[in-house]
Design a protein around this motif. Structure first.
Motif, PDB file in Angstrom:
ATOM      1  N   PRO A 259       0.823  -1.342  -0.287  1.00  0.00           N
ATOM      2  CA  PRO A 259       0.031   0.036  -0.041  1.00  0.00           C
ATOM      3  C   PRO A 259       0.776   1.249  -0.022  1.00  0.00           C
ATOM      4  O   PRO A 259       2.126   1.379   0.214  1.00  0.00           O
ATOM      5  N   LEU A 260       0.125   2.322  -0.062  1.00  0.00           N
ATOM      6  CA  LEU A 260       0.896   3.700  -0.278  1.00  0.00           C
ATOM      7  C   LEU A 260       1.272   3.986   1.001  1.00  0.00           C
ATOM      8  O   LEU A 260       0.741   3.640   2.165  1.00  0.00           O
ATOM      9  N   GLN A 261       2.394   4.707   1.324  1.00  0.00           N
ATOM     10  CA  GLN A 261       3.041   5.035   2.685  1.00  0.00           C
ATOM     11  C   GLN A 261       3.084   6.269   3.127  1.00  0.00           C
ATOM     12  O   GLN A 261       2.775   6.890   4.235  1.00  0.00           O
ATOM     13  N   VAL A 262       2.946   7.385   2.066  1.00  0.00           N
ATOM     14  CA  VAL A 262       2.599   8.804   2.340  1.00  0.00           C
ATOM     15  C   VAL A 262       1.679   9.390   1.325  1.00  0.00           C
ATOM     16  O   VAL A 262       1.780   8.998   0.353  1.00  0.00           O
ATOM     17  N   LEU A 263       0.676  10.381   1.843  1.00  0.00           N
ATOM     18  CA  LEU A 263      -0.193  10.932   1.028  1.00  0.00           C
ATOM     19  C   LEU A 263      -0.088  12.343   1.213  1.00  0.00           C
ATOM     20  O   LEU A 263      -0.295  12.641   2.402  1.00  0.00           O
ATOM     21  N   LEU A 264       0.325  13.291   0.459  1.00  0.00           N
ATOM     22  CA  LEU A 264       0.390  14.597   0.442  1.00  0.00           C
ATOM     23  C   LEU A 264      -0.959  15.354   0.006  1.00  0.00           C
ATOM     24  O   LEU A 264      -1.328  14.998  -0.990  1.00  0.00           O
ATOM     25  N   MET A 265      -1.597  16.026   0.875  1.00  0.00           N
ATOM     26  CA  MET A 265      -2.804  16.351   0.656  1.00  0.00           C
ATOM     27  C   MET A 265      -3.105  17.904   0.678  1.00  0.00           C
ATOM     28  O   MET A 265      -2.391  18.655   1.430  1.00  0.00           O
ATOM     29  N   PRO A 266      -3.963  18.623  -0.317  1.00  0.00           N
ATOM     30  CA  PRO A 266      -4.368  19.861  -0.041  1.00  0.00           C
ATOM     31  C   PRO A 266      -5.735  20.085   0.998  1.00  0.00           C
ATOM     32  O   PRO A 266      -6.262  19.120   1.326  1.00  0.00           O
ATOM     33  N   GLY A 267      -6.108  21.304   1.012  1.00  0.00           N
ATOM     34  CA  GLY A 267      -7.434  21.670   1.807  1.00  0.00           C
ATOM     35  C   GLY A 267      -7.557  22.925   1.706  1.00  0.00           C
ATOM     36  O   GLY A 267      -6.896  23.714   1.208  1.00  0.00           O
ATOM     37  N   LEU A 268      -8.853  23.518   2.409  1.00  0.00           N
ATOM     38  CA  LEU A 268      -9.057  24.732   2.386  1.00  0.00           C
ATOM     39  C   LEU A 268      -8.743  25.486   3.774  1.00  0.00           C
ATOM     40  O   LEU A 268      -8.102  26.639   3.735  1.00  0.00           O
ATOM     41  N   ALA A 269      -8.694  24.728   4.741  1.00  0.00           N
ATOM     42  CA  ALA A 269      -8.148  25.299   6.279  1.00  0.00           C
ATOM     43  C   ALA A 269      -8.006  24.036   6.976  1.00  0.00           C
ATOM     44  O   ALA A 269      -8.147  23.043   7.153  1.00  0.00           O
ATOM     45  N   PHE A 270      -6.857  24.519   8.132  1.00  0.00           N
ATOM     46  CA  PHE A 270      -6.470  23.442   8.954  1.00  0.00           C
ATOM     47  C   PHE A 270      -6.342  24.203  10.576  1.00  0.00           C
ATOM     48  O   PHE A 270      -6.436  25.245  10.590  1.00  0.00           O
TER      49      PHE A 270
ATOM     50  N   ARG B  40     -10.952   4.176   1.308  1.00  0.00           N
ATOM     51  CA  ARG B  40     -10.399   2.982   0.701  1.00  0.00           C
ATOM     52  C   ARG B  40      -8.788   2.660   0.777  1.00  0.00           C
ATOM     53  O   ARG B  40      -8.505   1.348   1.003  1.00  0.00           O
ATOM     54  N   LEU B  41      -7.990   3.721   1.007  1.00  0.00           N
ATOM     55  CA  LEU B  41      -6.736   3.613   1.333  1.00  0.00           C
ATOM     56  C   LEU B  41      -6.638   2.864   2.686  1.00  0.00           C
ATOM     57  O   LEU B  41      -5.869   2.031   2.923  1.00  0.00           O
ATOM     58  N   LEU B  42      -7.164   2.997   3.612  1.00  0.00           N
ATOM     59  CA  LEU B  42      -7.322   2.706   5.088  1.00  0.00           C
ATOM     60  C   LEU B  42      -7.491   1.045   5.134  1.00  0.00           C
ATOM     61  O   LEU B  42      -6.900   0.492   5.425  1.00  0.00           O
ATOM     62  N   ALA B  43      -8.683   0.847   4.159  1.00  0.00           N
ATOM     63  CA  ALA B  43      -9.244  -0.190   4.211  1.00  0.00           C
ATOM     64  C   ALA B  43      -8.206  -1.290   3.401  1.00  0.00           C
ATOM     65  O   ALA B  43      -7.909  -2.424   3.898  1.00  0.00           O
ATOM     66  N   ARG B  44      -7.366  -0.665   2.673  1.00  0.00           N
ATOM     67  CA  ARG B  44      -6.244  -1.435   1.587  1.00  0.00           C
ATOM     68  C   ARG B  44      -5.376  -1.895   2.581  1.00  0.00           C
ATOM     69  O   ARG B  44      -4.698  -2.821   2.603  1.00  0.00           O
ATOM     70  N   ALA B  45      -4.879  -0.880   3.245  1.00  0.00           N
ATOM     71  CA  ALA B  45      -3.709  -1.131   4.275  1.00  0.00           C
ATOM     72  C   ALA B  45      -3.991  -2.167   5.355  1.00  0.00           C
ATOM     73  O   ALA B  45      -3.113  -2.876   5.682  1.00  0.00           O
ATOM     74  N   ALA B  46      -5.298  -1.952   5.868  1.00  0.00           N
ATOM     75  CA  ALA B  46      -5.531  -3.076   6.875  1.00  0.00           C
ATOM     76  C   ALA B  46      -5.766  -4.420   6.421  1.00  0.00           C
ATOM     77  O   ALA B  46      -5.072  -5.096   6.995  1.00  0.00           O
ATOM     78  N   ALA B  47      -6.376  -4.585   5.087  1.00  0.00           N
ATOM     79  CA  ALA B  47      -6.258  -5.833   4.490  1.00  0.00           C
ATOM     80  C   ALA B  47      -4.979  -6.467   4.337  1.00  0.00           C
ATOM     81  O   ALA B  47      -4.458  -7.766   4.208  1.00  0.00           O
ATOM     82  N   CYS B  48      -3.747  -5.557   3.954  1.00  0.00           N
ATOM     83  CA  CYS B  48      -2.486  -5.905   3.899  1.00  0.00           C
ATOM     84  C   CYS B  48      -1.732  -6.234   5.144  1.00  0.00           C
ATOM     85  O   CYS B  48      -0.608  -6.612   5.189  1.00  0.00           O
ATOM     86  N   GLY B  49      -2.416  -5.627   6.240  1.00  0.00           N
ATOM     87  CA  GLY B  49      -1.698  -5.942   7.506  1.00  0.00           C
ATOM     88  C   GLY B  49      -0.558  -4.791   7.476  1.00  0.00           C
ATOM     89  O   GLY B  49       0.292  -4.927   8.361  1.00  0.00           O
ATOM     90  N   CYS B  50      -0.851  -3.907   6.961  1.00  0.00           N
ATOM     91  CA  CYS B  50       0.192  -2.605   6.933  1.00  0.00           C
ATOM     92  C   CYS B  50      -0.237  -1.387   7.364  1.00  0.00           C
ATOM     93  O   CYS B  50      -1.581  -1.197   7.765  1.00  0.00           O
ATOM     94  N   PRO B  51       0.489  -0.492   7.938  1.00  0.00           N
ATOM     95  CA  PRO B  51      -0.088   0.930   8.596  1.00  0.00           C
ATOM     96  C   PRO B  51      -0.788   1.527   7.615  1.00  0.00           C
ATOM     97  O   PRO B  51      -0.134   1.604   6.377  1.00  0.00           O
ATOM     98  N   PRO B  52      -1.615   2.676   7.576  1.00  0.00           N
ATOM     99  CA  PRO B  52      -1.964   3.572   6.797  1.00  0.00           C
ATOM    100  C   PRO B  52      -1.216   4.358   6.474  1.00  0.00           C
ATOM    101  O   PRO B  52      -0.017   4.654   6.864  1.00  0.00           O
ATOM    102  N   PRO B  53      -1.312   4.930   5.253  1.00  0.00           N
ATOM    103  CA  PRO B  53      -0.351   6.128   4.745  1.00  0.00           C
ATOM    104  C   PRO B  53      -0.411   7.110   5.704  1.00  0.00           C
ATOM    105  O   PRO B  53      -1.268   7.635   6.498  1.00  0.00           O
ATOM    106  N   LEU B  54       0.750   7.871   5.699  1.00  0.00           N
ATOM    107  CA  LEU B  54       1.011   9.140   6.799  1.00  0.00           C
ATOM    108  C   LEU B  54       0.402  10.097   5.815  1.00  0.00           C
ATOM    109  O   LEU B  54       0.712  10.541   4.855  1.00  0.00           O
ATOM    110  N   LEU B  55      -0.533  10.829   6.653  1.00  0.00           N
ATOM    111  CA  LEU B  55      -1.307  11.975   5.862  1.00  0.00           C
ATOM    112  C   LEU B  55      -0.744  13.156   6.143  1.00  0.00           C
ATOM    113  O   LEU B  55      -0.558  13.540   7.295  1.00  0.00           O
TER     114      LEU B  55
END
Length: 201
Positions: free
Chosen positions: A107-118, A138-153
């Motif tokens: 699975p994906l390890q890092v996801l760089l995201m945009p946004g309007l406010a934080f 979907r990414l979280l479900a995929r990581a869980a199915a692989c037994g891997c940590p979710p991507p760092l957001l």
């Protein structure tokens, strides 16, 4: 904004999570939406010496469905109306379908995201389209199915986008890290762990 974008890119490029990752998702910025410019990051990921594979968003429809497809070259991008956002073509130059993060063995390890406010707690306000909400589920479900940590957001933000508090819905997921021109905010226990060896900006 250009100066802030440059400093943000420098922080990302210097970060341990970016340098260690082998599979990184990154949005392609839209100037009209006043998003942090990710072109320096794309150039780094697509350079000859990069060890990481780069994945970028492709909006599928108006029902908030979005995919992350492998990008091997800037030549694999096309402009999409109405904002002329660059998106990947669905196939490589030889006609083979592009690799989709949801169908990879790892699975994906890092996801760089945009946004309007934080805010400093890692709460993120999007643009109400729900595309990242659906993709993250979907990414979280995929990581869980692989037994891997979710991507760092990791969110990229201009200083003006940082608020004292951002209202969120129960389904909203906080980001782990927020990078601005002046700081790298660790917003989750995982972020503190993964960035433990780095000096605070």
């Amino acid at each position: 904004m250009a100066a802030e974008s440059q400093k943000i890119a420098e922080h990302v490029l210097a970060s341990s999570f970016f340098q260690r990752a082998e599979r990184i998702g990154v949005y392609i910025h839209c100037a009209q939406l006043r998003e942090v410019d990710t072109r320096p990051l794309l150039r780094a990921l697509l350079s000859e010496g990069s060890q990481a594979r780069c994945y970028v968003p492709l909006v599928e429809d108006k029902d908030s469905n979005m995919r992350l497809l492998h990008l091997e070259s800037l030549d694999g991008l096309r402009k999409v109306l109405p904002f002329n956002i660059l998106e990947p073509t669905t196939s490589y130059s030889d006609g083979a379908p592009r690799e989709d993060v949801l169908h990879m063995a790892a699975p994906l390890q890092v996801l760089l995201m945009p946004g309007l406010a934080f805010d400093a707690a890692g709460r993120r306000c999007g643009r109400a389209g729900g595309y990242y909400d659906k993709l993250l589920a979907r990414l979280l479900a995929r990581a869980a199915a692989c037994g891997c940590p979710p991507p760092l957001l990791v969110a990229l933000a201009f200083e003006a986008q940082m608020l004292d508090s951002v209202p969120v819905e129960p389904h909203d997921r906080n980001v782990d890290v927020i990078i601005t021109a002046h700081s790298v905010l660790r917003c989750s226990p995982r972020a503190h762990l993964e960035l433990a060896d780095e000096q605070k900006v």
